[in-house]
Motif scaffolding. Structure first.
Motif, PDB file in Angstrom:
ATOM      1  N   SER A 146       4.107  -0.922   3.376  1.00 53.57           N
ATOM      2  CA  SER A 146       3.771   0.003   2.292  1.00 53.57           C
ATOM      3  C   SER A 146       3.180  -0.705   1.078  1.00 53.57           C
ATOM      4  O   SER A 146       2.268  -0.187   0.434  1.00 53.57           O
ATOM      5  CB  SER A 146       4.984   0.835   1.894  1.00 53.57           C
ATOM      6  OG  SER A 146       6.045  -0.001   1.468  1.00 53.57           O
ATOM      7  N   GLY A 147       3.677  -1.879   0.750  1.00 50.55           N
ATOM      8  CA  GLY A 147       3.160  -2.609  -0.404  1.00 50.55           C
ATOM      9  C   GLY A 147       1.710  -3.025  -0.222  1.00 50.55           C
ATOM     10  O   GLY A 147       0.907  -2.931  -1.155  1.00 50.55           O
ATOM     11  N   LEU A 148       1.344  -3.473   0.973  1.00 57.22           N
ATOM     12  CA  LEU A 148      -0.052  -3.844   1.236  1.00 57.22           C
ATOM     13  C   LEU A 148      -0.954  -2.617   1.164  1.00 57.22           C
ATOM     14  O   LEU A 148      -2.072  -2.679   0.655  1.00 57.22           O
ATOM     15  CB  LEU A 148      -0.186  -4.502   2.616  1.00 57.22           C
ATOM     16  CG  LEU A 148       0.409  -5.894   2.782  1.00 57.22           C
ATOM     17  CD1 LEU A 148       0.207  -6.399   4.206  1.00 57.22           C
ATOM     18  CD2 LEU A 148      -0.200  -6.872   1.789  1.00 57.22           C
ATOM     19  N   ALA A 149      -0.452  -1.494   1.673  1.00 57.48           N
ATOM     20  CA  ALA A 149      -1.247  -0.261   1.646  1.00 57.48           C
ATOM     21  C   ALA A 149      -1.454   0.223   0.214  1.00 57.48           C
ATOM     22  O   ALA A 149      -2.578   0.540  -0.186  1.00 57.48           O
ATOM     23  CB  ALA A 149      -0.566   0.810   2.493  1.00 57.48           C
TER      24      ALA A 149
ATOM     25  N   ILE B  28      -4.592  -2.132   2.494  1.00 56.50           N
ATOM     26  CA  ILE B  28      -4.527  -2.761   3.815  1.00 56.50           C
ATOM     27  C   ILE B  28      -3.608  -1.927   4.707  1.00 56.50           C
ATOM     28  O   ILE B  28      -2.466  -1.649   4.341  1.00 56.50           O
ATOM     29  CB  ILE B  28      -3.998  -4.209   3.728  1.00 56.50           C
ATOM     30  CG1 ILE B  28      -4.858  -5.035   2.763  1.00 56.50           C
ATOM     31  CG2 ILE B  28      -3.917  -4.848   5.107  1.00 56.50           C
ATOM     32  CD1 ILE B  28      -6.324  -5.115   3.129  1.00 56.50           C
ATOM     33  N   SER B  29      -4.114  -1.559   5.871  1.00 54.33           N
ATOM     34  CA  SER B  29      -3.337  -0.685   6.752  1.00 54.33           C
ATOM     35  C   SER B  29      -3.565  -1.046   8.213  1.00 54.33           C
ATOM     36  O   SER B  29      -4.389  -1.894   8.544  1.00 54.33           O
ATOM     37  CB  SER B  29      -3.718   0.779   6.506  1.00 54.33           C
ATOM     38  OG  SER B  29      -2.814   1.643   7.151  1.00 54.33           O
TER      39      SER B  29
ATOM     40  N   LEU C 297      -5.472  -4.923  11.536  1.00 51.75           N
ATOM     41  CA  LEU C 297      -5.440  -4.561  10.118  1.00 51.75           C
ATOM     42  C   LEU C 297      -6.832  -4.171   9.669  1.00 51.75           C
ATOM     43  O   LEU C 297      -7.825  -4.725  10.147  1.00 51.75           O
ATOM     44  CB  LEU C 297      -4.941  -5.732   9.269  1.00 51.75           C
ATOM     45  CG  LEU C 297      -3.480  -6.140   9.441  1.00 51.75           C
ATOM     46  CD1 LEU C 297      -3.152  -7.312   8.522  1.00 51.75           C
ATOM     47  CD2 LEU C 297      -2.555  -4.970   9.172  1.00 51.75           C
ATOM     48  N   ILE C 298      -6.901  -3.210   8.742  1.00 51.55           N
ATOM     49  CA  ILE C 298      -8.161  -2.760   8.167  1.00 51.55           C
ATOM     50  C   ILE C 298      -8.035  -2.794   6.644  1.00 51.55           C
ATOM     51  O   ILE C 298      -6.971  -2.524   6.098  1.00 51.55           O
ATOM     52  CB  ILE C 298      -8.542  -1.340   8.667  1.00 51.55           C
ATOM     53  CG1 ILE C 298      -9.957  -0.969   8.227  1.00 51.55           C
ATOM     54  CG2 ILE C 298      -7.512  -0.298   8.247  1.00 51.55           C
ATOM     55  CD1 ILE C 298     -10.520   0.252   8.940  1.00 51.55           C
ATOM     56  N   ASN C 299      -9.136  -3.140   6.002  1.00 53.07           N
ATOM     57  CA  ASN C 299      -9.170  -3.209   4.542  1.00 53.07           C
ATOM     58  C   ASN C 299      -9.871  -1.962   4.003  1.00 53.07           C
ATOM     59  O   ASN C 299     -11.094  -1.849   4.053  1.00 53.07           O
ATOM     60  CB  ASN C 299      -9.909  -4.476   4.099  1.00 53.07           C
ATOM     61  CG  ASN C 299      -9.935  -4.643   2.596  1.00 53.07           C
ATOM     62  OD1 ASN C 299      -9.511  -3.763   1.847  1.00 53.07           O
ATOM     63  ND2 ASN C 299     -10.443  -5.776   2.141  1.00 53.07           N
TER      64      ASN C 299
END
Length: 157
Positions: A72-75, A80-81, A101-103
């Motif tokens: 969740s923090g990266l998203a 980032i997901s 992963l996708i940016n």
């Protein structure tokens, strides 16, 4: 290998490029997902994606899968997901676990070896069998779909 009423043993093979990393682990006693680490350095350009190596191969017990979920923090902070969230690792797959992963952000995002990149959730699997029928039972909803039960107030539904 330790097993009790709350844990299912999953066999894990550490590949050569895993050297020096930690196995996936729960960050807290109440965590549903285990944080998994990157085993490589990679930079994701905006709109770019990559299957990030973890250096691990698994033998998941029959009747289970491992779901790969975004952190969740990266998203929230970087966009980032996991594009196919949740990704599924099947019990009969024996290759390296990689995390797609996708940016979705607007800037390059650097992933460094040892970074926590996703969460892994062990989940039971129930396989379906199809029963062919000529008619289905009626429900209050019927064939309504794609927002038929309500939705976004700003869109008027």
């Amino acid at each position: 290998m330790h097993s009790d009423n709350n844990s299912i043993p999953v066999l894990v093979k550490r590949l050569p490029h895993f050297e020096g990393l930690e196995l996936p682990a729960y960050a807290t006693a109440g965590a549903a997902g285990m944080d998994v680490l990157a085993a490589e350095d990679v930079t994701l350009a905006p709109g770019g994606w990559h299957a990030v190596a973890t250096g691990l191969a698994l033998a998941i017990p029959p009747g289970y899968e491992i779901q790969v979920r975004p952190r969740s923090g990266l998203a929230l902070k970087h966009g980032i997901s996991v594009p196919n969230a949740p990704g599924t690792i099947d019990s009969d797959y024996r290759g390296e676990l990689k995390v797609i992963l996708i940016n979705h952000g607007s800037e390059d995002f650097a992933i460094r070896r040892g970074d926590r990149v996703a969460q892994l959730v062990l989940a039971p699997v129930v396989q379906a069998s199809w029963l062919k029928v000529d008619e289905l039972d009626d429900t209050a909803r019927g064939e309504g779909g794609f927002g038929s039960t309500g939705g976004v107030t700003a869109l008027g539904n």
